[in-house]
Design a protein around this motif. Structure first.
Motif, PDB file in Angstrom:
ATOM      1  N   LEU A 269     -53.173  11.736  70.159  1.00  0.00           N
ATOM      2  CA  LEU A 269     -53.156  12.492  69.259  1.00  0.00           C
ATOM      3  C   LEU A 269     -53.970  11.836  67.721  1.00  0.00           C
ATOM      4  O   LEU A 269     -54.472  12.495  67.075  1.00  0.00           O
ATOM      5  CB  LEU A 269     -51.815  12.947  68.529  1.00  0.00           C
ATOM      6  CG  LEU A 269     -51.397  14.000  69.745  1.00  0.00           C
ATOM      7  CD1 LEU A 269     -49.917  14.383  69.755  1.00  0.00           C
ATOM      8  CD2 LEU A 269     -52.208  15.274  69.747  1.00  0.00           C
ATOM      9  N   VAL A 270     -53.545  10.500  67.727  1.00  0.00           N
ATOM     10  CA  VAL A 270     -54.033   9.903  66.440  1.00  0.00           C
ATOM     11  C   VAL A 270     -55.343   9.267  66.878  1.00  0.00           C
ATOM     12  O   VAL A 270     -56.020   8.708  65.931  1.00  0.00           O
ATOM     13  CB  VAL A 270     -52.812   8.779  65.809  1.00  0.00           C
ATOM     14  CG1 VAL A 270     -51.908   9.596  65.662  1.00  0.00           C
ATOM     15  CG2 VAL A 270     -52.945   7.637  66.922  1.00  0.00           C
ATOM     16  N   GLY A 271     -55.885   9.497  67.788  1.00  0.00           N
ATOM     17  CA  GLY A 271     -57.366   8.949  68.060  1.00  0.00           C
ATOM     18  C   GLY A 271     -57.468   7.502  68.458  1.00  0.00           C
ATOM     19  O   GLY A 271     -58.410   6.562  68.346  1.00  0.00           O
ATOM     20  N   VAL A 272     -56.302   6.908  69.288  1.00  0.00           N
ATOM     21  CA  VAL A 272     -56.672   5.344  69.541  1.00  0.00           C
ATOM     22  C   VAL A 272     -57.874   5.639  70.592  1.00  0.00           C
ATOM     23  O   VAL A 272     -58.129   6.356  71.241  1.00  0.00           O
ATOM     24  CB  VAL A 272     -55.406   4.976  70.338  1.00  0.00           C
ATOM     25  CG1 VAL A 272     -55.632   3.542  71.227  1.00  0.00           C
ATOM     26  CG2 VAL A 272     -54.128   4.630  69.423  1.00  0.00           C
ATOM     27  N   ASP A 273     -58.559   4.417  70.537  1.00  0.00           N
ATOM     28  CA  ASP A 273     -60.005   4.040  71.203  1.00  0.00           C
ATOM     29  C   ASP A 273     -59.416   4.572  72.813  1.00  0.00           C
ATOM     30  O   ASP A 273     -58.547   4.005  73.390  1.00  0.00           O
ATOM     31  CB  ASP A 273     -60.304   2.999  71.252  1.00  0.00           C
ATOM     32  CG  ASP A 273     -61.711   2.489  72.286  1.00  0.00           C
ATOM     33  OD1 ASP A 273     -62.807   2.903  71.688  1.00  0.00           O
ATOM     34  OD2 ASP A 273     -61.478   2.053  73.377  1.00  0.00           O
ATOM     35  N   ALA A 274     -60.293   5.558  73.300  1.00  0.00           N
ATOM     36  CA  ALA A 274     -59.683   6.327  74.656  1.00  0.00           C
ATOM     37  C   ALA A 274     -59.901   5.006  75.836  1.00  0.00           C
ATOM     38  O   ALA A 274     -58.962   5.138  76.585  1.00  0.00           O
ATOM     39  CB  ALA A 274     -60.784   7.168  74.989  1.00  0.00           C
ATOM     40  N   LEU A 275     -60.571   4.074  75.806  1.00  0.00           N
ATOM     41  CA  LEU A 275     -60.844   3.082  76.820  1.00  0.00           C
ATOM     42  C   LEU A 275     -59.485   2.368  76.606  1.00  0.00           C
ATOM     43  O   LEU A 275     -58.957   1.799  77.669  1.00  0.00           O
ATOM     44  CB  LEU A 275     -62.016   2.236  76.541  1.00  0.00           C
ATOM     45  CG  LEU A 275     -62.113   1.029  77.621  1.00  0.00           C
ATOM     46  CD1 LEU A 275     -62.289   1.509  78.950  1.00  0.00           C
ATOM     47  CD2 LEU A 275     -63.283   0.106  77.337  1.00  0.00           C
TER      48      LEU A 275
ATOM     49  N   LEU B 206     -48.094   1.130  70.921  1.00  0.00           N
ATOM     50  CA  LEU B 206     -47.638   1.666  69.698  1.00  0.00           C
ATOM     51  C   LEU B 206     -48.420   0.777  68.607  1.00  0.00           C
ATOM     52  O   LEU B 206     -48.569   1.488  67.498  1.00  0.00           O
ATOM     53  CB  LEU B 206     -46.055   1.432  69.642  1.00  0.00           C
ATOM     54  CG  LEU B 206     -45.237   2.202  70.359  1.00  0.00           C
ATOM     55  CD1 LEU B 206     -43.939   1.765  70.529  1.00  0.00           C
ATOM     56  CD2 LEU B 206     -45.374   3.828  69.893  1.00  0.00           C
ATOM     57  N   GLY B 207     -48.503  -0.297  68.559  1.00  0.00           N
ATOM     58  CA  GLY B 207     -49.514  -1.220  67.699  1.00  0.00           C
ATOM     59  C   GLY B 207     -50.814  -0.466  67.312  1.00  0.00           C
ATOM     60  O   GLY B 207     -51.255  -0.186  66.335  1.00  0.00           O
ATOM     61  N   LEU B 208     -51.527  -0.150  68.349  1.00  0.00           N
ATOM     62  CA  LEU B 208     -52.713   0.602  68.523  1.00  0.00           C
ATOM     63  C   LEU B 208     -52.603   1.690  67.753  1.00  0.00           C
ATOM     64  O   LEU B 208     -53.647   2.336  66.956  1.00  0.00           O
ATOM     65  CB  LEU B 208     -53.195   0.665  69.895  1.00  0.00           C
ATOM     66  CG  LEU B 208     -53.796  -0.624  70.536  1.00  0.00           C
ATOM     67  CD1 LEU B 208     -54.273  -0.109  72.051  1.00  0.00           C
ATOM     68  CD2 LEU B 208     -55.050  -0.909  69.773  1.00  0.00           C
ATOM     69  N   CYS B 209     -51.483   2.542  67.868  1.00  0.00           N
ATOM     70  CA  CYS B 209     -51.286   3.730  67.173  1.00  0.00           C
ATOM     71  C   CYS B 209     -51.127   3.767  65.612  1.00  0.00           C
ATOM     72  O   CYS B 209     -51.756   4.215  65.075  1.00  0.00           O
ATOM     73  CB  CYS B 209     -50.141   4.475  67.782  1.00  0.00           C
ATOM     74  SG  CYS B 209     -50.067   5.131  69.362  1.00  0.00           S
ATOM     75  N   GLY B 210     -50.539   2.593  65.403  1.00  0.00           N
ATOM     76  CA  GLY B 210     -50.167   2.174  63.972  1.00  0.00           C
ATOM     77  C   GLY B 210     -51.544   1.850  63.494  1.00  0.00           C
ATOM     78  O   GLY B 210     -51.929   2.260  62.171  1.00  0.00           O
ATOM     79  N   TRP B 211     -52.428   1.060  63.939  1.00  0.00           N
ATOM     80  CA  TRP B 211     -53.777   0.772  63.589  1.00  0.00           C
ATOM     81  C   TRP B 211     -54.600   1.990  63.421  1.00  0.00           C
ATOM     82  O   TRP B 211     -55.395   2.198  62.343  1.00  0.00           O
ATOM     83  CB  TRP B 211     -54.370  -0.168  64.458  1.00  0.00           C
ATOM     84  CG  TRP B 211     -55.596  -0.916  64.175  1.00  0.00           C
ATOM     85  CD1 TRP B 211     -56.794  -0.324  64.540  1.00  0.00           C
ATOM     86  CD2 TRP B 211     -55.654  -1.972  63.555  1.00  0.00           C
ATOM     87  NE1 TRP B 211     -57.761  -1.096  63.789  1.00  0.00           N
ATOM     88  CE2 TRP B 211     -57.206  -2.102  63.293  1.00  0.00           C
ATOM     89  CE3 TRP B 211     -54.844  -2.858  62.809  1.00  0.00           C
ATOM     90  CZ2 TRP B 211     -57.728  -3.165  62.396  1.00  0.00           C
ATOM     91  CZ3 TRP B 211     -55.537  -3.838  62.094  1.00  0.00           C
ATOM     92  CH2 TRP B 211     -56.874  -4.136  61.896  1.00  0.00           C
ATOM     93  N   ALA B 212     -54.434   3.011  64.495  1.00  0.00           N
ATOM     94  CA  ALA B 212     -55.445   4.075  64.259  1.00  0.00           C
ATOM     95  C   ALA B 212     -54.976   5.139  62.946  1.00  0.00           C
ATOM     96  O   ALA B 212     -55.577   5.724  62.587  1.00  0.00           O
ATOM     97  CB  ALA B 212     -55.100   5.224  65.594  1.00  0.00           C
ATOM     98  N   ILE B 213     -53.597   5.085  62.841  1.00  0.00           N
ATOM     99  CA  ILE B 213     -52.974   5.650  61.730  1.00  0.00           C
ATOM    100  C   ILE B 213     -53.358   5.216  60.508  1.00  0.00           C
ATOM    101  O   ILE B 213     -53.802   6.182  59.612  1.00  0.00           O
ATOM    102  CB  ILE B 213     -51.563   5.874  61.836  1.00  0.00           C
ATOM    103  CG1 ILE B 213     -51.219   6.954  62.994  1.00  0.00           C
ATOM    104  CG2 ILE B 213     -50.912   6.706  60.662  1.00  0.00           C
ATOM    105  CD1 ILE B 213     -49.518   6.763  63.472  1.00  0.00           C
ATOM    106  N   ALA B 214     -53.377   4.033  60.285  1.00  0.00           N
ATOM    107  CA  ALA B 214     -53.548   3.120  59.049  1.00  0.00           C
ATOM    108  C   ALA B 214     -55.140   3.287  58.801  1.00  0.00           C
ATOM    109  O   ALA B 214     -55.814   3.974  58.167  1.00  0.00           O
ATOM    110  CB  ALA B 214     -53.258   1.823  59.176  1.00  0.00           C
TER     111      ALA B 214
END
Length: 138
Positions: free
Chosen positions: A77-83, A130-138
């Motif tokens: 949903l937050v667009g983390v790199d798909a790969l 979850l870290g990747l999610c936080g990175w994508a949100i920020a």
């Protein structure tokens, strides 16, 4: 979006199917016991019993499923790199399958047991996701 996250979706499907298999194995192993009572496991059972191990495997997956699915869908949903999302989700999925196989196969009270390492790999994959999610949100 479906196409770009297809690797992640296949990993999520694998995780869910793994839990369904665990549920069926646990139910069948328990129901095959003499005098089995639905919803109740003999408290005297331990790791030497496949009934115990199969039920603990299933329960352990249920304990982790919410965080796994939550992190997976949040990543999409937050667009983390798909790969990267796909890779991390597959690390979780494969780790849970190996954890299940080892828990079914090895009867030990030893801690850490071989299955513990794959439990930890899945937990670390969740943390990374979850870290990747936080990175994508920020």
């Amino acid at each position: 979006m479906l196409e770009s996250y297809s690797v992640a979706f296949w990993g999520i499907l694998t995780i869910v199917l793994t839990v369904i298999v665990q549920s069926l194995v646990a139910a069948q192993s328990k129901a095959s016991q003499p005098g089995a009572i639905p919803g109740k496991i003999d408290e005297s059972l331990s790791h030497s019993s496949f009934v115990f191990r199969s039920n603990r495997t299933f329960a352990n997956s249920l304990e982790n499923l919410t965080v796994m699915l939550g992190a997976s869908f949040l990543a999409i949903l937050v667009g983390v790199d798909a790969l990267w999302a796909g890779i991390v989700i597959w690390v979780m999925a494969i780790s849970r399958v190996i954890h299940m196989i080892l828990y079914y196969a090895i009867s030990t009270e030893k801690n850490p047991s071989p299955r513990s390492y794959f439990y930890l790999i899945a937990v670390l994959a969740n943390i990374v996701l979850l870290g990747l999610c936080g990175w994508a949100i920020a």
